[in-house]
Scaffold this active site. Structure first.
Site, PDB file in Angstrom:
ATOM      1  N   GLU A  31       1.365  -0.059  -4.764  1.00  0.00           N
ATOM      2  CA  GLU A  31       0.649   1.244  -5.413  1.00  0.00           C
ATOM      3  C   GLU A  31       1.515   2.175  -5.069  1.00  0.00           C
ATOM      4  O   GLU A  31       2.325   2.438  -3.864  1.00  0.00           O
ATOM      5  CB  GLU A  31      -0.461   1.045  -4.228  1.00  0.00           C
ATOM      6  CG  GLU A  31      -1.378   2.414  -4.472  1.00  0.00           C
ATOM      7  CD  GLU A  31      -2.259   2.855  -3.155  1.00  0.00           C
ATOM      8  OE1 GLU A  31      -3.225   3.560  -3.525  1.00  0.00           O
ATOM      9  OE2 GLU A  31      -2.011   2.414  -2.006  1.00  0.00           O
TER      10      GLU A  31
ATOM     11  N   ASP B  46       0.816  -1.247   0.087  1.00  0.00           N
ATOM     12  CA  ASP B  46       0.121  -0.045   0.040  1.00  0.00           C
ATOM     13  C   ASP B  46       0.712   1.231  -0.106  1.00  0.00           C
ATOM     14  O   ASP B  46       1.718   1.405   0.741  1.00  0.00           O
ATOM     15  CB  ASP B  46      -0.857  -0.001   1.428  1.00  0.00           C
ATOM     16  CG  ASP B  46      -1.773   1.000   1.394  1.00  0.00           C
ATOM     17  OD1 ASP B  46      -2.659   1.277   0.519  1.00  0.00           O
ATOM     18  OD2 ASP B  46      -1.605   2.155   2.402  1.00  0.00           O
TER      19      ASP B  46
END
Length: 572
Positions: free
Chosen positions: A283, A251
């Protein structure tokens, strides 16, 4: 030293904690006298005790504060309570020979364990997901967090599965069942910050964090310190080795802001698990192509979603402002080169350049999606595209998503045409609950429809149980037709696109209308052509030679590509 309890024998465990700010530390085992821990080098404390799996324990600081193990493998309920020793080899794997599937076969369904009914609920979803054509389930973060409801990005004990979803063996059973039917399991992990409830690290290891930097969600982690780097690298390997996940989604690595750490982590993961298909996905708002040239398989391509959302809804506020101008041109760039922003100035960043050139990367380095937890849940009312966009256009856009050589990802409920929202939810209390509620509503003060404070009061309270319950996906009124669409398109993808995906390269994309594009890729000896028109009028296009793979909507006629249409051709 390594973090967390180490089971040395069935009835002997070593406990360790990095606490460089302390001069003394005590281990408490439930029902026994406290044990003084031995101070070692570099701030580590350790002790061995006659106890085994199932033992409840915690650490007692000199000021009297009792804290859980930050590397706890299991919690007795709350993140503030007792940690529990587990046996890493205690689960009897049924699909023990599973070594994974190649990345190119991935068709991913993102899932929130809580709204699915815990790990057992996700396991019950597996047969239908496989029948539809999904080859991988990606769980939103499962690390233990404060309360019983959370997206997972407020985790504070990264090694402990949230007890609200099930115990560690229940998570292993989920992974085991998935592997038994040939489905990969991916896990979303958060290494850029800790949540606000239950993080005690600063009390005994303030050096875990940078003194002069923060992230939007809390203190910035100092990965340059070896115990800190080890905490996260070992955590990644732990999920992959002990729970046998097939891959991780990292993330918001732009908030980690340490490329050397990211590269080291990926290299150590590859070295630790050389005999399995392990997939590592980023990400990264920075659109950093260099990270995709080494040990990482792919990056979530937010650009794909953002520009298609604009084309489907005409929304131009928030982060969609970066894609509102000439969206068809931007979509063509995305299909032909991967990232849309490759160094251009971004309006939301006040003209600051974002991204690096990505046209040299193969298309499977990008994970594309029309929706995920962020793009639904970050809306004030959590609306899905089934509510925001016309069904015909959304079906056509799904054709592009599922047959494009980028790796497709859908969010739970997409394949059944769900119209229920996915809202932002937490389970905080007292002042923290008030701050989160008001902060959430304040976020939307400048968004259309929410300038009036009275209207913002209608934004669901993240801490209300009803907000969580409303987020469970329910089949939409046309669920069967949506399921058939996904099943047909994914079957076509696996039969025709996947076999030659390793030899794929973009051949260019062009705009053929205000909301229409055509793109081509070389796949082995064949050429794949995809055309999409999300506009209100037909658009002219040159004839395409080859076999028609599929058509959604009226498709291509003598008048050109019709509105709300998608076509795919295969030329050998």
């Amino acid at each position: 030293m390594t973090w967390g309890p180490a089971l040395l024998a069935p009835n002997r465990t070593r406990f360790a904690l990095w606490a460089p700010a302390l001069g003394a530390l005590t281990l408490e085992i439930d029902g026994r006298d406290p044990l003084a821990m031995t101070a070692g080098e570099d701030g580590w404390f350790s002790v061995e005790a006659e106890c085994g799996a199932g033992t409840r324990y915690r650490f007692r600081l000199p000021d009297g504060t009792a804290v859980p193990d930050p590397a706890s493998r299991r919690q007795d309920g709350d993140v503030h309570g007792w940690s529990i020793v587990t046996d890493p080899n205690g689960y009897a794997w049924q699909a023990a020979e599973w070594s994974g599937r190649p990345w190119l076969e991935a068709a991913i369904l993102e899932c929130h364990s809580g709204v699915a009914g815990g790990f057992a609920g996700v396991a019950a979803m597996l047969p239908q997901a496989a029948e539809t054509g999904f080859t991988a389930i990606e769980l939103m973060p499962v690390a233990a967090f404060g309360g019983t409801r959370n997206w997972g990005y407020d985790g504070v004990l990264p090694y402990a599965p949230a007890s609200a979803y099930g115990d560690p063996d229940a998570l292993k059973a989920l992974v085991d069942r998935a592997h038994g039917q040939g489905t990969m399991m991916f896990l979303d992990v958060v290494y850029n910050h800790f949540g606000p409830d239950g993080n005690y690290l600063s009390a005994y290891a303030p050096d875990f964090f940078k003194a002069d930097a923060d992230t939007p969600w809390g203190g910035a982690i100092d990965f340059s310190r070896e115990p800190v780097a080890r905490f996260f690298i070992d955590n990644a390997i732990y999920w992959l080795r002990e729970f046998r996940f097939d891959g991780l989604r990292f993330d918001a690595v732009h908030a980690i802001a340490d490329d050397a750490f990211l590269d080291r982590m990926a290299a150590e993961i590859r070295a630790a698990l050389p005999d399995r298909h392990i997939h590592l996905v980023l990400e990264n708002e920075h659109n950093d192509a260099a990270r995709l040239e080494g040990d990482y398989d792919a990056q979530w391509n937010d650009d794909f979603h953002n520009v298609l959302h604009v084309l489907l809804t005409d929304e131009a506020h928030g982060y969609y402002a970066d894609f509102a101008q000439q969206p068809a041109e931007k979509l063509a760039r995305c299909l032909g080169e991967g990232f849309i922003y490759q160094g251009q100035g971004s309006p939301n960043q006040k003209g600051k350049p974002r991204g690096t050139p990505s046209g040299h990367l193969p298309p499977f380095r990008f994970v594309s999606f029309l929706q995920n937890h962020d793009q639904i849940g970050n809306r004030a009312l959590g609306e899905r595209l089934t509510v925001l966009a016309g069904a015909d256009r959304l079906r056509a856009a799904n054709g592009l998503l599922l047959l494009c050589p980028q790796v497709p990802l859908a969010f739970m409920g997409d394949d059944i045409g769900s119209q229920t929202p996915f809202l932002f939810f937490t389970d905080f209390h007292d002042e923290l609950a008030d701050a989160v509620r008001e902060g959430r509503r304040g976020e939307f003060a400048h968004f259309p429809g929410f300038s009036d404070p009275a209207l913002r009061e209608k934004i669901p309270d993240p801490n209300a149980v009803s907000t969580f319950e409303a987020s469970r996906p329910v089949p939409g009124p046309e669920a069967q037709s949506w399921r058939a669409l996904y099943k047909d398109l994914l079957a076509l993808r696996h039969a025709r696109i996947v076999p030659d995906l390793a030899k794929s390269k973009p051949l260019g994309a062009e705009v053929i209308g205000d909301k229409a594009v055509i793109a081509r890729w070389q796949l082995g000896e064949a050429v794949l052509t995809l055309a999409l028109n999300l506009g209100d009028a037909p658009v002219a296009m040159d004839p395409v030679e080859g076999e028609v793979l599929t058509t959604i909507g009226i498709g291509h006629t003598d008048a050109g590509l019709m509105p709300a249409s998608f076509c795919a051709w295969w030329q050998q």
